[in-house]
Design an enzyme around this catalytic site. Structure first.
Site, PDB file in Angstrom:
ATOM      1  N   SER A 114       0.811  -1.223   0.000  1.00  0.00           N
ATOM      2  CA  SER A 114       0.000   0.000   0.000  1.00  0.00           C
ATOM      3  C   SER A 114       0.836   1.261   0.000  1.00  0.00           C
ATOM      4  O   SER A 114       0.328   2.350  -0.263  1.00  0.00           O
ATOM      5  CB  SER A 114      -0.912   0.023   1.233  1.00  0.00           C
ATOM      6  OG  SER A 114      -0.143   0.252   2.404  1.00  0.00           O
TER       7      SER A 114
ATOM      8  N   HIS B 249       6.566  21.202  -3.408  1.00  0.00           N
ATOM      9  CA  HIS B 249       6.013  21.917  -2.251  1.00  0.00           C
ATOM     10  C   HIS B 249       6.544  21.416  -0.916  1.00  0.00           C
ATOM     11  O   HIS B 249       6.653  22.188   0.030  1.00  0.00           O
ATOM     12  CB  HIS B 249       4.490  21.796  -2.228  1.00  0.00           C
ATOM     13  CG  HIS B 249       3.826  22.576  -3.307  1.00  0.00           C
ATOM     14  ND1 HIS B 249       2.466  22.798  -3.314  1.00  0.00           N
ATOM     15  CD2 HIS B 249       4.294  23.171  -4.429  1.00  0.00           C
ATOM     16  CE1 HIS B 249       2.133  23.510  -4.388  1.00  0.00           C
ATOM     17  NE2 HIS B 249       3.231  23.736  -5.087  1.00  0.00           N
TER      18      HIS B 249
END
Length: 143
Positions: A67, A98
């Site tokens: 995952s 960012h």
């Protein structure tokens, strides 16, 4: 550029393909991941990657599990690590530009191999923007 990579059994095929691409781009790769599809515990392969990033032995890390969550959570326990779990190249670009992510966490069971390779390329093609983002990163408890 030096890269550390780690994976569990879900990410073995992805890791091997990513290592091939990284080396074709002239990058030095340290492989901490399993080369098997037999079940293993991802922290055993993620901690060494995060330690190398934390200690500035490598420039960046790539971690892969089913995952991507467990691997990213494990890596983010380390100081100086900003691991970003990403599921498409747009998120990868934002994590780099960012958030100045220094570890890319990939969810092998939820992305295709071509997507993973495209995401890795985006990770290395994207620069941190700085500016207003510096203020936000300064508020993270990384030393």
């Amino acid at each position: 550029m030096k890269i550390a990579i780690g994976n569990d059994h879900a990410g073995t095929d992805y890791k091997l393909a990513i290592i091939g691409w990284l080396k074709s781009m002239g990058m030095e790769v340290t492989n901490y991941g399993t080369d098997s599809v037999d079940s293993v515990d991802y922290p055993d392969f993620v901690h060494p990657v995060a330690e190398d990033v934390e200690n500035e032995v490598v420039d960046y890390g790539i971690i892969i599990c089913g995952s991507g969550n467990g691997a990213s959570m494990t890596a983010n326990k380390h100081q100086k690590v900003r691991s970003a779990l990403c599921w498409n190249k747009e998120i990868v670009a934002l994590a780099r530009s960012h958030n100045n992510a220094n570890i890319l966490s990939l969810p092998a069971r939820y992305i295709s191999l071509p997507q993973a390779l495209d995401m890795v390329k985006t990770f290395f093609d994207t620069e941190y923007e700085g500016g207003r983002h510096d203020r936000r990163l300064a508020k993270m408890p990384c030393k």
